[in-house]
Scaffold this motif. Structure first.
Motif, PDB file in Angstrom:
ATOM      1  N   LEU A  70      -6.308  -1.297   6.715  1.00 46.17           N
ATOM      2  CA  LEU A  70      -5.371  -2.183   6.015  1.00 46.17           C
ATOM      3  C   LEU A  70      -4.652  -1.451   4.890  1.00 46.17           C
ATOM      4  O   LEU A  70      -3.451  -1.641   4.682  1.00 46.17           O
ATOM      5  N   LEU A  71      -5.381  -0.603   4.177  1.00 49.71           N
ATOM      6  CA  LEU A  71      -4.759   0.130   3.076  1.00 49.71           C
ATOM      7  C   LEU A  71      -3.718   1.144   3.559  1.00 49.71           C
ATOM      8  O   LEU A  71      -2.802   1.497   2.822  1.00 49.71           O
ATOM      9  N   GLY A  79       1.639   3.358  -7.243  1.00 47.08           N
ATOM     10  CA  GLY A  79       0.200   3.153  -7.337  1.00 47.08           C
ATOM     11  C   GLY A  79      -0.358   2.966  -5.948  1.00 47.08           C
ATOM     12  O   GLY A  79       0.370   2.636  -4.998  1.00 47.08           O
ATOM     13  N   ALA A  80      -1.650   3.188  -5.802  1.00 49.37           N
ATOM     14  CA  ALA A  80      -2.259   3.080  -4.479  1.00 49.37           C
ATOM     15  C   ALA A  80      -2.154   1.664  -3.936  1.00 49.37           C
ATOM     16  O   ALA A  80      -1.895   1.460  -2.747  1.00 49.37           O
ATOM     17  N   GLU A  81      -2.348   0.658  -4.803  1.00 51.00           N
ATOM     18  CA  GLU A  81      -2.315  -0.733  -4.345  1.00 51.00           C
ATOM     19  C   GLU A  81      -1.521  -1.602  -5.319  1.00 51.00           C
ATOM     20  O   GLU A  81      -1.768  -1.578  -6.522  1.00 51.00           O
ATOM     21  N   SER A 130      -5.639  -6.000  -8.981  1.00 50.87           N
ATOM     22  CA  SER A 130      -6.920  -5.814  -9.660  1.00 50.87           C
ATOM     23  C   SER A 130      -7.805  -4.922  -8.794  1.00 50.87           C
ATOM     24  O   SER A 130      -7.478  -4.601  -7.648  1.00 50.87           O
ATOM     25  N   ASP A 131      -8.943  -4.541  -9.337  1.00 49.84           N
ATOM     26  CA  ASP A 131      -9.890  -3.712  -8.609  1.00 49.84           C
ATOM     27  C   ASP A 131     -10.806  -4.603  -7.767  1.00 49.84           C
ATOM     28  O   ASP A 131     -11.643  -5.330  -8.307  1.00 49.84           O
ATOM     29  N   PHE A 132     -10.628  -4.555  -6.441  1.00 52.67           N
ATOM     30  CA  PHE A 132     -11.439  -5.368  -5.545  1.00 52.67           C
ATOM     31  C   PHE A 132     -12.491  -4.542  -4.815  1.00 52.67           C
ATOM     32  O   PHE A 132     -13.047  -4.991  -3.804  1.00 52.67           O
ATOM     33  N   SER A 133     -12.779  -3.345  -5.311  1.00 53.18           N
ATOM     34  CA  SER A 133     -13.685  -2.459  -4.585  1.00 53.18           C
ATOM     35  C   SER A 133     -15.077  -3.058  -4.433  1.00 53.18           C
ATOM     36  O   SER A 133     -15.717  -2.893  -3.379  1.00 53.18           O
ATOM     37  N   GLY A 182       0.822  -1.196   0.000  1.00 50.31           N
ATOM     38  CA  GLY A 182       0.000   0.000   0.000  1.00 50.31           C
ATOM     39  C   GLY A 182       0.853   1.242   0.000  1.00 50.31           C
ATOM     40  O   GLY A 182       1.672   1.428   0.904  1.00 50.31           O
ATOM     41  N   HIS A 183       0.701   2.066  -1.037  1.00 45.32           N
ATOM     42  CA  HIS A 183       1.458   3.322  -1.133  1.00 45.32           C
ATOM     43  C   HIS A 183       2.964   3.089  -0.938  1.00 45.32           C
ATOM     44  O   HIS A 183       3.633   3.828  -0.232  1.00 45.32           O
TER      45      HIS A 183
END
Length: 299
Positions: A294-295, A104-106, A133-136, A59-60
């Motif tokens: 967590l992020l 990237g953010a993640e 991937s996008d897990f939103s 993360g970051h």
């Protein structure tokens, strides 16, 4: 290699200090083009699935729960009688791969250690980094889950250690097969149940559930992975005043919980919104708080 890559591959020269290097006198690792072939078709990781791995969330720019992942990596190696990974070399390669990766953010990093080419005596090791991937949707809407019999008793880790329960191995055919079965049952994911009727884990996740002001997970010594993300979820819950702990539960007992999640290093916390076809309560506020925590982790 080109800076700020979208995919980064670092190949270790000497994955274990207990085995000879691939190139004497060379650097501990070297970057390579991830799009090019590098693995021998005779590598036992390919021919037998004889190896281990870890997936680490980034993360970051910060590897999350890195030391916990490295400890689990070493534990899995010991269970398979693989040469002990040189954790200093692996840590260096992981951190370097993150630096090389485009910000990237993640992102995520995967570490892989195999027994190498049969008879060679030198294990194979590499680190791969990429954006996630996008897990939103899974984190917000939740996942539909079915329970499936794993075929082992809950005490298999004690009774049959040679079955390697609790090791994160490359032998993932079953873990992929159960997801296909879940899709056939109009579900997204799976919770394994022991043959004697106890909740275990998901094929790529730990099970966490809430009962009132307590956050719980099935426990240790059950032939399931020592959850790195689950440990961080517990730390967050404790900061809110929740008590945390381990509890052996049946699927029926899980169904009476106030909320439940499948938690993992890359997808993070995905709330269970349906269990075996029945609606399941989602704690949206707590889910959002867990994932924000967590992020934001920096270690």
């Amino acid at each position: 290699m080109e800076q700020m890559a979208l995919h980064v591959l670092a190949i270790l020269n000497q994955p274990s200090a207990d085995a000879p290097p691939h190139t004497p006198g060379a650097a501990p690792f070297a970057f390579a083009d991830a799009a090019e072939p590098h693995l021998s078709v005779m590598d036992l990781g390919v021919t037998r699935g004889d190896g281990i791995f870890e997936s680490i969330s980034v993360g970051h720019g910060h590897a999350q729960a890195l030391e916990h992942h490295l400890r689990r990596f070493a534990s899995s190696a010991a269970k398979l009688d693989l040469p002990a990974p040189d954790l200093d070399a692996w840590r260096e390669a992981i951190l370097a791969a993150i630096v090389e990766l485009e910000p990237g953010a993640e992102s995520w990093v995967k570490t892989v250690l195999t027994r190498g080419v049969e008879g060679d005596g030198r294990p194979t090791g590499w680190v791969y980094a990429a954006h996630t991937s996008d897990f939103s949707q899974a984190r917000t809407t939740g996942v539909r889950v079915v329970t499936l019999d794993r075929g082992y008793r809950h005490d298999v880790e004690q009774t049959s250690p040679w079955l390697l329960a609790g090791a994160k191995t490359l032998s993932y055919a079953v873990n992929r097969s159960v997801l296909r079965e879940a899709h056939r049952r109009d579900a997204d994911d799976v919770i394994f149940v022991s043959s004697d009727g106890f909740v275990l884990e998901g094929p790529t996740s730990s099970v966490v559930f809430r009962r009132g002001d307590r956050l719980l997970t099935p426990g240790t010594g059950l032939g399931i992975l020592d959850g790195t993300t689950q440990a961080n979820v517990f730390r967050y819950a404790e900061s809110l005043g929740f008590t945390t702990g381990f509890e052996l539960v049946t699927p029926d007992q899980l169904r009476s919980a106030d909320a439940a999640w499948l938690v993992s290093s890359v997808r993070l916390a995905a709330p269970v919104r349906a269990l075996d076809g029945a609606p399941f309560p989602v704690d949206a506020a707590l889910t959002a708080g867990i994932n924000e925590y967590l992020l934001a982790l920096t270690d």
